[in-house]
Scaffold this active site. Structure first.
Site, mmCIF file in Angstrom:
data_model
loop_
_atom_site.group_PDB
_atom_site.id
_atom_site.type_symbol
_atom_site.label_atom_id
_atom_site.label_comp_id
_atom_site.label_asym_id
_atom_site.label_seq_id
_atom_site.Cartn_x
_atom_site.Cartn_y
_atom_site.Cartn_z
ATOM 1 N N ARG A 35 3.838 -33.291 -18.013
ATOM 2 C CA ARG A 35 4.825 -33.460 -16.939
ATOM 3 C C ARG A 35 5.238 -34.924 -16.827
ATOM 4 N NH1 ARG A 35 2.646 -30.216 -11.670
ATOM 5 N NH2 ARG A 35 3.319 -32.150 -10.677
ATOM 6 N N ARG A 73 -3.667 -33.569 -18.150
ATOM 7 C CA ARG A 73 -3.058 -32.240 -17.974
ATOM 8 C C ARG A 73 -1.907 -32.002 -18.955
ATOM 9 N NH1 ARG A 73 -0.861 -30.407 -12.269
ATOM 10 N NH2 ARG A 73 0.273 -32.371 -12.426
ATOM 11 N N ARG A 114 2.282 -40.597 -6.035
ATOM 12 C CA ARG A 114 2.038 -39.257 -5.462
ATOM 13 C C ARG A 114 0.802 -39.269 -4.566
ATOM 14 N NH1 ARG A 114 1.726 -36.267 -10.876
ATOM 15 N NH2 ARG A 114 0.971 -34.492 -9.681
ATOM 16 N N ARG A 125 3.664 -29.538 3.076
ATOM 17 C CA ARG A 125 3.227 -30.856 2.621
ATOM 18 C C ARG A 125 3.502 -31.929 3.667
ATOM 19 N NH1 ARG A 125 3.445 -30.243 -3.132
ATOM 20 N NH2 ARG A 125 2.842 -32.116 -4.215
HETATM 21 P P1 AP5 Z 1 -3.772 -28.414 -11.450
HETATM 22 O O1 AP5 Z 1 -4.305 -27.075 -11.097
HETATM 23 O O2 AP5 Z 1 -2.494 -28.448 -12.234
HETATM 24 O O3 AP5 Z 1 -3.700 -29.356 -10.151
HETATM 25 P P2 AP5 Z 1 -2.776 -29.273 -8.871
HETATM 26 O O4 AP5 Z 1 -3.620 -29.496 -7.672
HETATM 27 O O5 AP5 Z 1 -1.940 -27.997 -8.894
HETATM 28 O O6 AP5 Z 1 -1.912 -30.572 -9.112
HETATM 29 P P3 AP5 Z 1 -0.360 -30.857 -9.055
HETATM 30 O O7 AP5 Z 1 -0.161 -32.174 -9.728
HETATM 31 O O8 AP5 Z 1 0.443 -29.698 -9.624
HETATM 32 O O9 AP5 Z 1 -0.114 -30.968 -7.570
HETATM 33 P P4 AP5 Z 1 1.003 -31.735 -6.936
HETATM 34 O O10 AP5 Z 1 0.803 -31.318 -5.535
HETATM 35 O O11 AP5 Z 1 1.068 -33.166 -7.223
HETATM 36 O O12 AP5 Z 1 2.315 -31.175 -7.693
HETATM 37 P P5 AP5 Z 1 3.405 -30.047 -7.342
HETATM 38 O O13 AP5 Z 1 3.761 -29.374 -8.590
HETATM 39 O O14 AP5 Z 1 2.993 -29.248 -6.161
HETATM 40 O O15 AP5 Z 1 -4.939 -29.180 -12.259
HETATM 41 C C1 AP5 Z 1 -4.731 -30.480 -12.777
HETATM 42 C C2 AP5 Z 1 -5.467 -30.619 -14.128
HETATM 43 O O16 AP5 Z 1 -6.874 -30.559 -13.915
HETATM 44 C C3 AP5 Z 1 -5.146 -29.493 -15.142
HETATM 45 O O17 AP5 Z 1 -5.081 -30.074 -16.415
HETATM 46 C C4 AP5 Z 1 -6.342 -28.525 -15.042
HETATM 47 O O18 AP5 Z 1 -6.597 -27.916 -16.304
HETATM 48 C C5 AP5 Z 1 -7.478 -29.463 -14.623
HETATM 49 N N1 AP5 Z 1 -8.393 -28.848 -13.665
HETATM 50 C C6 AP5 Z 1 -8.032 -28.230 -12.505
HETATM 51 N N2 AP5 Z 1 -9.122 -27.832 -11.823
HETATM 52 C C7 AP5 Z 1 -10.199 -28.249 -12.557
HETATM 53 C C8 AP5 Z 1 -11.615 -28.157 -12.346
HETATM 54 N N3 AP5 Z 1 -12.138 -27.585 -11.256
HETATM 55 N N4 AP5 Z 1 -12.429 -28.708 -13.285
HETATM 56 C C9 AP5 Z 1 -11.905 -29.325 -14.399
HETATM 57 N N5 AP5 Z 1 -10.574 -29.431 -14.638
HETATM 58 C C10 AP5 Z 1 -9.723 -28.905 -13.717
HETATM 59 O O19 AP5 Z 1 4.608 -30.982 -6.829
HETATM 60 C C11 AP5 Z 1 5.322 -31.816 -7.721
HETATM 61 C C12 AP5 Z 1 6.441 -32.522 -6.971
HETATM 62 O O20 AP5 Z 1 7.370 -31.556 -6.413
HETATM 63 C C13 AP5 Z 1 6.020 -33.384 -5.776
HETATM 64 O O21 AP5 Z 1 5.619 -34.678 -6.164
HETATM 65 C C14 AP5 Z 1 7.321 -33.382 -4.947
HETATM 66 O O22 AP5 Z 1 8.271 -34.273 -5.488
HETATM 67 C C15 AP5 Z 1 7.844 -31.978 -5.132
HETATM 68 N N6 AP5 Z 1 7.372 -31.023 -4.103
HETATM 69 C C16 AP5 Z 1 6.606 -29.916 -4.307
HETATM 70 N N7 AP5 Z 1 6.363 -29.301 -3.142
HETATM 71 C C17 AP5 Z 1 6.981 -30.017 -2.179
HETATM 72 C C18 AP5 Z 1 7.066 -29.883 -0.757
HETATM 73 N N8 AP5 Z 1 6.460 -28.868 -0.116
HETATM 74 N N9 AP5 Z 1 7.761 -30.820 -0.072
HETATM 75 C C19 AP5 Z 1 8.379 -31.828 -0.708
HETATM 76 N N10 AP5 Z 1 8.337 -32.018 -2.035
HETATM 77 C C20 AP5 Z 1 7.638 -31.110 -2.778
#
Ligand code: AP5
Length: 222
Positions: A161, A128, A172, A89
Site C-alpha cells: 500500500r 504488509r 497515520r 474513527r
Molecule cells: P492488518 O490486519 O492489515 O492491520 P489493520 O489494523 O487492518 O491496519 P490498517 O493499516 O489497514 O489500518 P488503518 O486503520 O491504518 O487503515 P484503513 O485501511 O482502515 O495487519 C497489518 C499487517 O500485520 C499485515 O501484514 C498482517 O499480515 C500482519 N498481522 C496482523 N495481525 C497480526 C498478528 N496478530 N500477528 C502477526 N502479524 C499480524 O484506512 C486507510 C486510510 O483510509 C486512512 O488513513 C484514511 O485516510 C482513510 N479512512 C478509512 N476509514 C476512515 C474513516 N472512518 N474516516 C476517515 N478516513 C478514513
C-alpha cells in the site's frame, strides 16, 4: 452481532475481521477497503479521497458517514450482523453511527479495542503486502505468501500500500492518537468496550476475541 473494531493502524483489524466474519457469518465492512475500491475505479469520489488516503490524513467525516449510511441502509446482508473495521474513527462519526443505527432499529453490541504497541505496529505495517485482486492480507515475515509476489487465494499480484511507508505510517499514528483514541472513551462511556491484547499472534488474538464473543452470548442467554 454488530461489532466495531478499534485500534491503531497495523493492530490487525483487517486480518482478524476476515477470520471472525467467517466464524460468525457476519459482514465485514471496512471503510479503508471501500475507499481504496473507489480510488481503483477512478470515480469522482475516488479521485476526491485519494489525496487524503495516500497521505495518511482522515477523509472528511461527511464523506465516510455517507458511505457507511448507504451501506447500512441498503445492503440486505446487514440483517445478519456486521463488523465495522476503520469506522468510526472520530467522535463525530461514532455519534452519527448511533443515529443511523437507531433509525433502522439497531445498535452496536460492543467494540473491541485492539491495543497494540508502537514497535509491533511498525513491524507489521512495513512488512504488509496486499493482493491487488481479492484484498487478502500478507506479511513478508509473519505471513508470507507461498509463492513470492502471488496471492495464495486467487493468484493475484501482491503489492505494498502506498501509505505503508515509514513517513506516512508516522502520520497515520499521529492522526490515530488525536482523533481515534477519543472513540475508545466514547464506547467505554457506553459500557461497550472490550480491550484485547493485539500484540499477540493472530491465533492467540482470535481465541481471545472469540472467547469474549462466546462469553457475551452466554451471558445474554442466561
Ligand atoms: P492488518 O490486519 O492489515 O492491520 P489493520 O489494523 O487492518 O491496519 P490498517 O493499516 O489497514 O489500518 P488503518 O486503520 O491504518 O487503515 P484503513 O485501511 O482502515 O495487519 C497489518 C499487517 O500485520 C499485515 O501484514 C498482517 O499480515 C500482519 N498481522 C496482523 N495481525 C497480526 C498478528 N496478530 N500477528 C502477526 N502479524 C499480524 O484506512 C486507510 C486510510 O483510509 C486512512 O488513513 C484514511 O485516510 C482513510 N479512512 C478509512 N476509514 C476512515 C474513516 N472512518 N474516516 C476517515 N478516513 C478514513
Amino acid at each position: 452481532m454488530k461489532l466495531v473494531l478499534l485500534g491503531p493502524p497495523g493492530a490487525g483489524k483487517g486480518t482478524l475481521a476476515t477470520l471472525i466474519k467467517d466464524e460468525l457469518g457476519i459482514m465485514h465492512i471496512s471503510t479503508g477497503d471501500m475507499l481504496r475500491e473507489e480510488m481503483k475505479s477512478g470515480s469522482d469520489l475516488g479521485n476526491e479521497v485519494k489525496q487524503y488516503v495516500e497521505s495518511g490524513a482522515l477523509v472528511p467525516d461527511e464523506v465516510v458517514i455517507k458511505i457507511i449510511e448507504n451501506k447500512l441502509t441498503s445492503d440486505e446482508q446487514v440483517a445478519k450482523g456486521f463488523m465495522l473495521d476503520g469506522f468510526p474513527r472520530t467522535e463525530a462519526q461514532a455519534e452519527e453511527l448511533d443515529k443511523i443505527l437507531e433509525k433502522i432499529g439497531k445498535s452496536i453490541d460492543y467494540s473491541f479495542y485492539m491495543d497494540a504497541s508502537l514497535e509491533v505496529v511498525l513491524q507489521r505495517l512495513t512488512g504488509r503486502r496486499i493482493c491487488r485482486d481479492c484484498g487478502a492480507i500478507f506479511h513478508m515475515t509473519n505471513m508470507p505468501p507461498k509463492e513470492a509476489g502471488k496471492c495464495d487465494s486467487c493468484g493475484g499480484e501482491i503489492y505494498q500500500r502506498p501509505d505503508d511507508n515509514e513517513e506516512t505510517i508516522k502520520k497515520r499514528m499521529d492522526v490515530y492518537g488525536e482523533n481515534t483514541a477519543p472513540v475508545v472513551e466514547y464506547y467505554a462511556g457506553q459500557g461497550k468496550l472490550k480491550k484485547v491484547n493485539a500484540d499477540q499472534s493472530t491465533d492467540e488474538l482470535f481465541d481471545e476475541m472469540m472467547a469474549n464473543v462466546n462469553a457475551d452470548k452466554k451471558a445474554n442467554q442466561d
